[in-house]
Design an enzyme around this catalytic site. Structure first.
Site, PDB file in Angstrom:
ATOM      1  N   GLY A  42      10.519   2.526   5.148  1.00 21.92           N
ATOM      2  CA  GLY A  42       9.645   3.080   5.917  1.00 21.92           C
ATOM      3  C   GLY A  42       8.025   2.605   6.242  1.00 21.92           C
ATOM      4  O   GLY A  42       7.426   3.304   7.037  1.00 21.92           O
ATOM      5  N   GLU A  97       2.921   1.141   1.273  1.00 21.67           N
ATOM      6  CA  GLU A  97       4.268   2.439   1.336  1.00 21.67           C
ATOM      7  C   GLU A  97       4.050   3.414   2.366  1.00 21.67           C
ATOM      8  O   GLU A  97       3.106   3.573   2.790  1.00 21.67           O
ATOM      9  CB  GLU A  97       4.231   3.078  -0.220  1.00 21.67           C
ATOM     10  N   ASP A  98       5.009   4.004   2.656  1.00 25.06           N
ATOM     11  CA  ASP A  98       5.074   5.211   3.821  1.00 25.06           C
ATOM     12  C   ASP A  98       4.287   6.475   3.077  1.00 25.06           C
ATOM     13  O   ASP A  98       3.696   7.027   3.857  1.00 25.06           O
ATOM     14  CB  ASP A  98       6.319   5.335   4.321  1.00 25.06           C
ATOM     15  N   ASP A 101       5.749  10.816  -2.992  1.00 24.92           N
ATOM     16  CA  ASP A 101       6.044  12.170  -3.094  1.00 24.92           C
ATOM     17  C   ASP A 101       6.234  12.555  -4.375  1.00 24.92           C
ATOM     18  O   ASP A 101       5.092  13.120  -4.834  1.00 24.92           O
ATOM     19  CB  ASP A 101       7.622  11.971  -2.444  1.00 24.92           C
ATOM     20  N   PHE A 150       9.030  18.026   5.306  1.00 27.12           N
ATOM     21  CA  PHE A 150       9.575  16.847   5.591  1.00 27.12           C
ATOM     22  C   PHE A 150       9.220  15.914   6.543  1.00 27.12           C
ATOM     23  O   PHE A 150       9.494  16.523   7.796  1.00 27.12           O
ATOM     24  CB  PHE A 150      11.199  17.035   5.468  1.00 27.12           C
ATOM     25  N   ASP A 157      11.942   8.595   7.867  1.00 28.95           N
ATOM     26  CA  ASP A 157      13.198   8.807   8.495  1.00 28.95           C
ATOM     27  C   ASP A 157      13.581  10.376   8.046  1.00 28.95           C
ATOM     28  O   ASP A 157      13.512  10.388   6.966  1.00 28.95           O
ATOM     29  CB  ASP A 157      14.400   7.584   8.285  1.00 28.95           C
ATOM     30  N   ARG A 163      12.549   7.228  12.607  1.00 31.39           N
ATOM     31  CA  ARG A 163      11.619   6.215  12.418  1.00 31.39           C
ATOM     32  C   ARG A 163      10.458   5.810  13.530  1.00 31.39           C
ATOM     33  O   ARG A 163       9.484   5.562  13.418  1.00 31.39           O
ATOM     34  CB  ARG A 163      12.116   4.953  11.751  1.00 31.39           C
TER      35      ARG A 163
HETATM   36  P1  IMP Z   1       8.701   9.006  -4.689  1.00 30.75           P
HETATM   37  O1  IMP Z   1       7.171   9.128  -4.562  1.00 30.75           O
HETATM   38  O2  IMP Z   1       9.318   8.375  -5.476  1.00 30.75           O
HETATM   39  O3  IMP Z   1       9.370  10.555  -4.614  1.00 30.75           O
HETATM   40  O4  IMP Z   1       9.579   8.648  -3.285  1.00 30.75           O
HETATM   41  C1  IMP Z   1       8.798   8.416  -2.179  1.00 30.75           C
HETATM   42  C2  IMP Z   1       9.920   7.862  -1.126  1.00 30.75           C
HETATM   43  O5  IMP Z   1      10.702   9.036  -0.772  1.00 30.75           O
HETATM   44  C3  IMP Z   1       9.295   7.556   0.046  1.00 30.75           C
HETATM   45  O6  IMP Z   1       9.076   6.147   0.058  1.00 30.75           O
HETATM   46  C4  IMP Z   1      10.211   7.903   1.322  1.00 30.75           C
HETATM   47  O7  IMP Z   1      11.213   6.702   1.256  1.00 30.75           O
HETATM   48  C5  IMP Z   1      10.832   9.083   0.472  1.00 30.75           C
HETATM   49  N1  IMP Z   1      10.266  10.485   1.167  1.00 30.75           N
HETATM   50  C6  IMP Z   1       9.719  11.145   0.304  1.00 30.75           C
HETATM   51  N2  IMP Z   1       9.142  12.249   1.215  1.00 30.75           N
HETATM   52  C7  IMP Z   1       9.345  12.117   2.345  1.00 30.75           C
HETATM   53  C8  IMP Z   1       9.553  12.702   3.880  1.00 30.75           C
HETATM   54  O8  IMP Z   1       8.677  13.628   3.577  1.00 30.75           O
HETATM   55  N3  IMP Z   1       9.845  12.079   4.712  1.00 30.75           N
HETATM   56  C9  IMP Z   1      10.717  10.911   4.481  1.00 30.75           C
HETATM   57  N4  IMP Z   1      10.858   9.924   3.606  1.00 30.75           N
HETATM   58  C10 IMP Z   1      10.182  10.688   2.559  1.00 30.75           C
HETATM   59 MG    MG Z   2      10.134   4.394   0.848  1.00 31.36          MG
END
Ligand code: IMP
Ligand code: MG
Length: 178
Positions: A42, A97-98, A101, A150, A157, A163
């Site tokens: 990402g 990081e992208d 969440d 989302f 993605d 992407r």
């Molecule tokens: P978390 O913070 O551990 O829940 O995970 C974050 C990861 O979930 C990110 O690095 C993304 O790969 C994926 N992710 C979470 N939200 C989104 C979204 O809105 N679009 C695309 N990927 C997402």
């Molecule tokens: Mg990710």
């Protein structure tokens, strides 16, 4: 084409925000060398576009991690699927990081990397969804806070698609137009 995606952040806005973020990072790391650790896949667009704007010396590495959701507790698990190629010991590490969440991935990964004794470790994330947070994560450099939608594009993605969109869009669901 892409009827199910609406634009959230335009290419022009992204570019301006990246200029601002890079300016801050250049200032904060003045006289230092930044060792970037991008989280695949990402972060690739963010890593490229951000580092192009950095004037301090930069080296770039990547890792692949998987996080397995916790359900209701904060006991999520992070597994390193591809580790960095280079040691981070003694380096000024900037994890890129992208999106943050639930926060589970970075909540686990940053302490894991800290144990490797970098000189410093900071986190840059292009997006954050604060309303989704299950565990706290400190983001040193953040592009945008977004609502609980989302997001796709600029590296993000849906099912490995979108992407390459140059903007950040919201995936509205429905049938994909191939
Ligand atoms: P978390 O913070 O551990 O829940 O995970 C974050 C990861 O979930 C990110 O690095 C993304 O790969 C994926 N992710 C979470 N939200 C989104 C979204 O809105 N679009 C695309 N990927 C997402
Ligand atoms: Mg990710």
């Amino acid at each position: 084409m892409n009827d199910n995606i609406s634009i959230l952040i335009s290419e022009e806005e992204i570019s301006k925000r990246l200029d601002e973020m890079a300016q801050q990072i250049n200032k904060d790391y003045n006289g230092k060398h930044i060792h970037i650790v991008g989280i695949l896949k990402g972060s690739v667009y963010f890593v490229c576009e951000l580092t192009k704007r950095l004037t301090v010396p930069v080296t770039i590495d990547f890792m692949v991690v998987s996080s397995y959701g916790s359900g209701t507790s904060s006991s999520g698990k992070v597994v390193i699927k591809k580790d960095t190629d280079y040691s981070i010991e003694g380096k000024d590490v900037l994890v890129v990081e992208d999106i943050i969440d639930s926060g589970l991935t970075m909540h686990k990964l940053i302490p894991m990397l800290s144990e490797r004794e970098p000189q410093s470790i900071k986190l840059a994330s292009f997006l954050s969804k604060p309303s989704r947070r299950e565990v706290p994560v400190h983001i040193d450099y953040l592009g945008y806070e977004i609502e609980d939608k989302f997001a796709v594009g600029f590296g993000l993605d849906f099912d490995q698609k979108y992407r390459n969109l140059p903007f950040v869009g919201v995936y509205e669901g429905g049938v994909d137009v191939e």
